[in-house]
Design a protein around this motif. Structure first.
Motif, PDB file in Angstrom:
ATOM      1  N   GLU A 267       0.830  -1.205   0.000  1.00 54.95           N
ATOM      2  CA  GLU A 267       0.000   0.000   0.000  1.00 54.95           C
ATOM      3  C   GLU A 267       0.864   1.254   0.000  1.00 54.95           C
ATOM      4  O   GLU A 267       0.596   2.205  -0.739  1.00 54.95           O
ATOM      5  CB  GLU A 267      -0.954  -0.026   1.194  1.00 54.95           C
ATOM      6  CG  GLU A 267      -2.051  -1.070   1.052  1.00 54.95           C
ATOM      7  CD  GLU A 267      -2.951  -1.197   2.269  1.00 54.95           C
ATOM      8  OE1 GLU A 267      -4.030  -1.824   2.147  1.00 54.95           O
ATOM      9  OE2 GLU A 267      -2.597  -0.689   3.350  1.00 54.95           O
ATOM     10  N   PHE A 268       1.923   1.270   0.811  1.00 51.21           N
ATOM     11  CA  PHE A 268       2.842   2.414   0.795  1.00 51.21           C
ATOM     12  C   PHE A 268       3.512   2.549  -0.570  1.00 51.21           C
ATOM     13  O   PHE A 268       3.730   3.659  -1.056  1.00 51.21           O
ATOM     14  CB  PHE A 268       3.906   2.253   1.885  1.00 51.21           C
ATOM     15  CG  PHE A 268       3.354   2.201   3.282  1.00 51.21           C
ATOM     16  CD1 PHE A 268       2.323   3.034   3.682  1.00 51.21           C
ATOM     17  CD2 PHE A 268       3.869   1.307   4.215  1.00 51.21           C
ATOM     18  CE1 PHE A 268       1.809   2.988   4.970  1.00 51.21           C
ATOM     19  CE2 PHE A 268       3.376   1.257   5.505  1.00 51.21           C
ATOM     20  CZ  PHE A 268       2.340   2.096   5.886  1.00 51.21           C
ATOM     21  N   LEU A 269       3.840   1.421  -1.182  1.00 49.79           N
ATOM     22  CA  LEU A 269       4.459   1.452  -2.505  1.00 49.79           C
ATOM     23  C   LEU A 269       3.505   2.064  -3.534  1.00 49.79           C
ATOM     24  O   LEU A 269       3.913   2.899  -4.353  1.00 49.79           O
ATOM     25  CB  LEU A 269       4.846   0.031  -2.921  1.00 49.79           C
ATOM     26  CG  LEU A 269       5.361  -0.164  -4.356  1.00 49.79           C
ATOM     27  CD1 LEU A 269       6.590   0.698  -4.626  1.00 49.79           C
ATOM     28  CD2 LEU A 269       5.668  -1.637  -4.618  1.00 49.79           C
ATOM     29  N   ALA A 270       2.243   1.652  -3.488  1.00 50.05           N
ATOM     30  CA  ALA A 270       1.271   2.182  -4.441  1.00 50.05           C
ATOM     31  C   ALA A 270       1.094   3.691  -4.291  1.00 50.05           C
ATOM     32  O   ALA A 270       0.810   4.392  -5.264  1.00 50.05           O
ATOM     33  CB  ALA A 270      -0.078   1.473  -4.251  1.00 50.05           C
ATOM     34  N   ILE A 329      13.916   7.730  -3.369  1.00 45.65           N
ATOM     35  CA  ILE A 329      13.138   6.507  -3.126  1.00 45.65           C
ATOM     36  C   ILE A 329      11.761   6.604  -3.776  1.00 45.65           C
ATOM     37  O   ILE A 329      11.280   5.638  -4.384  1.00 45.65           O
ATOM     38  CB  ILE A 329      13.028   6.242  -1.611  1.00 45.65           C
ATOM     39  CG1 ILE A 329      14.411   5.890  -1.047  1.00 45.65           C
ATOM     40  CG2 ILE A 329      12.031   5.114  -1.326  1.00 45.65           C
ATOM     41  CD1 ILE A 329      14.453   5.764   0.458  1.00 45.65           C
ATOM     42  N   ALA A 330      11.127   7.767  -3.685  1.00 49.44           N
ATOM     43  CA  ALA A 330       9.815   7.948  -4.311  1.00 49.44           C
ATOM     44  C   ALA A 330       9.915   7.787  -5.824  1.00 49.44           C
ATOM     45  O   ALA A 330       9.007   7.222  -6.458  1.00 49.44           O
ATOM     46  CB  ALA A 330       9.247   9.315  -3.951  1.00 49.44           C
ATOM     47  N   THR A 334       7.964   5.076  -8.424  1.00 45.78           N
ATOM     48  CA  THR A 334       7.157   5.415  -9.605  1.00 45.78           C
ATOM     49  C   THR A 334       7.467   4.486 -10.772  1.00 45.78           C
ATOM     50  O   THR A 334       6.646   4.341 -11.690  1.00 45.78           O
ATOM     51  CB  THR A 334       7.405   6.871 -10.041  1.00 45.78           C
ATOM     52  OG1 THR A 334       8.783   7.030 -10.414  1.00 45.78           O
ATOM     53  CG2 THR A 334       7.052   7.847  -8.933  1.00 45.78           C
ATOM     54  N   ARG A 335       8.638   3.844 -10.750  1.00 50.34           N
ATOM     55  CA  ARG A 335       9.002   2.926 -11.835  1.00 50.34           C
ATOM     56  C   ARG A 335       8.436   1.526 -11.631  1.00 50.34           C
ATOM     57  O   ARG A 335       8.594   0.657 -12.488  1.00 50.34           O
ATOM     58  CB  ARG A 335      10.526   2.874 -11.985  1.00 50.34           C
ATOM     59  CG  ARG A 335      11.126   4.174 -12.512  1.00 50.34           C
ATOM     60  CD  ARG A 335      12.578   3.989 -12.911  1.00 50.34           C
ATOM     61  NE  ARG A 335      13.450   3.949 -11.755  1.00 50.34           N
ATOM     62  CZ  ARG A 335      14.017   5.021 -11.204  1.00 50.34           C
ATOM     63  NH1 ARG A 335      13.790   6.223 -11.710  1.00 50.34           N
ATOM     64  NH2 ARG A 335      14.816   4.903 -10.164  1.00 50.34           N
ATOM     65  N   HIS A 336       7.825   1.302 -10.467  1.00 59.11           N
ATOM     66  CA  HIS A 336       7.192   0.005 -10.212  1.00 59.11           C
ATOM     67  C   HIS A 336       5.907  -0.094 -11.018  1.00 59.11           C
ATOM     68  O   HIS A 336       5.036   0.782 -10.953  1.00 59.11           O
ATOM     69  CB  HIS A 336       6.873  -0.148  -8.721  1.00 59.11           C
ATOM     70  CG  HIS A 336       6.040  -1.348  -8.401  1.00 59.11           C
ATOM     71  ND1 HIS A 336       6.511  -2.639  -8.475  1.00 59.11           N
ATOM     72  CD2 HIS A 336       4.740  -1.441  -7.999  1.00 59.11           C
ATOM     73  CE1 HIS A 336       5.554  -3.480  -8.145  1.00 59.11           C
ATOM     74  NE2 HIS A 336       4.473  -2.788  -7.855  1.00 59.11           N
ATOM     75  N   HIS A 337       5.775  -1.163 -11.784  1.00 59.04           N
ATOM     76  CA  HIS A 337       4.581  -1.366 -12.604  1.00 59.04           C
ATOM     77  C   HIS A 337       3.485  -2.005 -11.754  1.00 59.04           C
ATOM     78  O   HIS A 337       3.619  -3.154 -11.323  1.00 59.04           O
ATOM     79  CB  HIS A 337       4.890  -2.251 -13.804  1.00 59.04           C
ATOM     80  CG  HIS A 337       3.680  -2.573 -14.645  1.00 59.04           C
ATOM     81  ND1 HIS A 337       2.948  -1.607 -15.311  1.00 59.04           N
ATOM     82  CD2 HIS A 337       3.068  -3.759 -14.905  1.00 59.04           C
ATOM     83  CE1 HIS A 337       1.945  -2.182 -15.953  1.00 59.04           C
ATOM     84  NE2 HIS A 337       1.994  -3.481 -15.721  1.00 59.04           N
ATOM     85  N   GLU A 338       2.430  -1.262 -11.531  1.00 57.96           N
ATOM     86  CA  GLU A 338       1.323  -1.760 -10.711  1.00 57.96           C
ATOM     87  C   GLU A 338       0.313  -2.480 -11.591  1.00 57.96           C
ATOM     88  O   GLU A 338      -0.297  -1.884 -12.484  1.00 57.96           O
ATOM     89  CB  GLU A 338       0.657  -0.593  -9.971  1.00 57.96           C
ATOM     90  CG  GLU A 338      -0.399  -1.035  -8.981  1.00 57.96           C
ATOM     91  CD  GLU A 338      -0.998   0.139  -8.217  1.00 57.96           C
ATOM     92  OE1 GLU A 338      -2.094  -0.042  -7.651  1.00 57.96           O
ATOM     93  OE2 GLU A 338      -0.403   1.223  -8.212  1.00 57.96           O
ATOM     94  N   GLU A 339       0.147  -3.757 -11.344  1.00 58.87           N
ATOM     95  CA  GLU A 339      -0.783  -4.551 -12.133  1.00 58.87           C
ATOM     96  C   GLU A 339      -2.184  -4.516 -11.514  1.00 58.87           C
ATOM     97  O   GLU A 339      -2.363  -4.112 -10.368  1.00 58.87           O
ATOM     98  CB  GLU A 339      -0.288  -5.996 -12.217  1.00 58.87           C
ATOM     99  CG  GLU A 339       1.090  -6.138 -12.862  1.00 58.87           C
ATOM    100  CD  GLU A 339       1.527  -7.582 -12.951  1.00 58.87           C
ATOM    101  OE1 GLU A 339       0.675  -8.465 -12.746  1.00 58.87           O
ATOM    102  OE2 GLU A 339       2.710  -7.818 -13.213  1.00 58.87           O
TER     103      GLU A 339
END
Length: 354
Positions: A267-270, A329-330, A334-339
């Protein structure tokens, strides 16, 4: 009307995925039931939801350590299995979705005895004890981490990713600041020790409160019965547990200090919130949070402070270093692909339903 029975509890982490999926099935017109303990946190969280019928059963905790309740709790589990079997036979659900936790074991076994298909969701890299017991009786198992597939039976395991509650993405920082009485001119530190709280993290925050409030406004979600009413400051707000206001509090946070439960950290990552993760030690757990934290650290999403390395100075220094690196870190986040994990799970449930 099709019927789905959700289960999972013992901590909020075993409930949040269910609360993310329930509105989706409500929109699809399914009749929704939830089975858990009579008085656990899942009962508190689910009973406030509309159009969900909550059903309590007897439960017993599955422990890895010596405790006199280990003698009595197996009988509660057996009683819970009987109750779950009878109630599932009456409800006649098309499918059961289990998020895990010790409360889910009797429900999964009761479903199997009624020949109702079960879909299990495992959030951590390695399955917990309850899910390890339940997985042989499941039709499908959902995994959050790719590494988890190594620990699951082939042929009935699917990588779906992390299911994140949609309402968290609608938080308003201004509302959060107003609720806490904070200003937008200074950074906000959000501290969360899990739904049950962390006495060790709580103690660290309070031992170093003067040093921390010199740099941050702090909102501290400390767990039931763990508020220290002797600590009063305009820059420090304590809450046992937060539900409706949580999206706003997360929106206003510049950085987060947290345990490393899978649901929370995804959730923090999203939300692109830089994290200082303090995983439960192997003495207090099976080590799953350590693996979760290490996985996120390798991808540049967080800093990690091992509990055995934590003292007043290392705690404060880790927070300050995280704040200094917050922008970097933020950007990694943002480069994490949220499926569309929720969509995958819903489709899998619908395909599995009898």
């Amino acid at each position: 009307m099709r019927r789905i029975l959700f289960t999972g509890g013992g901590s909020a982490g075993h409930v949040t995925v269910n609360t993310a999926l329930i509105p989706k099935f409500r929109e699809l017109g399914w009749e929704i039931y939830y089975m858990g303990s009579y008085q656990g946190i899942e009962a508190e969280l689910i009973r406030r939801l509309k159009d969900v019928r909550y059903i309590g059963i007897s439960t017993g905790k599955l422990r890895r350590y010596l405790d006199w309740k280990n003698v009595t709790d197996p009988f509660r589990v057996i009683k819970g299995c009987y109750e779950a079997y009878r109630k599932i036979k009456h409800i006649k659900p098309d499918v059961v979705f289990s998020k895990g936790g010790f409360v889910s074991v009797p429900v999964v076994l009761g479903a199997r005895l009624n020949k109702v298909p079960v879909v299990i969701h495992e959030s951590d890299i390695t399955p917990g004890l309850a899910n390890r017991i339940a997985i042989p009786f499941a039709s499908k198992v959902c995994a959050t981490f790719p590494e988890t597939l190594e620990h699951l039976p082939r042929g009935k395991s699917d990588l779906v990713g992390a299911v994140v509650r949609e309402e968290l993405k609608n938080g308003d920082a201004a509302r959060g600041l107003a609720f806490c009485g904070f200003t937008n001119r200074e950074p906000v530190l959000l501290v969360m020790g899990g739904s049950l709280g962390s006495q060790r993290i709580n103690g660290m925050v309070r031992n170093n409160l003067d040093r921390l409030i010199d740099r941050f406004q702090i909102v501290h979600i400390c767990g039931k019965g763990q508020i220290d009413r002797t600590l009063i400051s305009q820059r420090y707000r304590q809450y046992e547990y937060v539900t409706d206001r949580l999206p706003d509090m997360m929106a206003m946070a510049d950085i987060v200090v947290s345990r490393a439960g899978s649901n929370a950290i995804f959730e923090f990552l999203a939300l692109h919130k830089p994290m200082l993760l303090i995983p439960l030690s192997k003495q207090a757990s099976r080590g799953d949070q350590i693996l979760n934290a290490e996985s996120f650290e390798k991808r540049g999403f967080c800093h990690v402070l091992r509990e055995e390395d934590m003292n007043d100075d290392s705690f404060v220094d880790s927070i300050l270093r995280l704040y200094d690196r917050r922008t970097e870190i933020a950007e990694n986040m943002t480069r994490h692909h949220e499926e569309d994990a929720a969509g995958k799970v819903i489709q899998l449930i619908m395909d599995t339903a009898k």
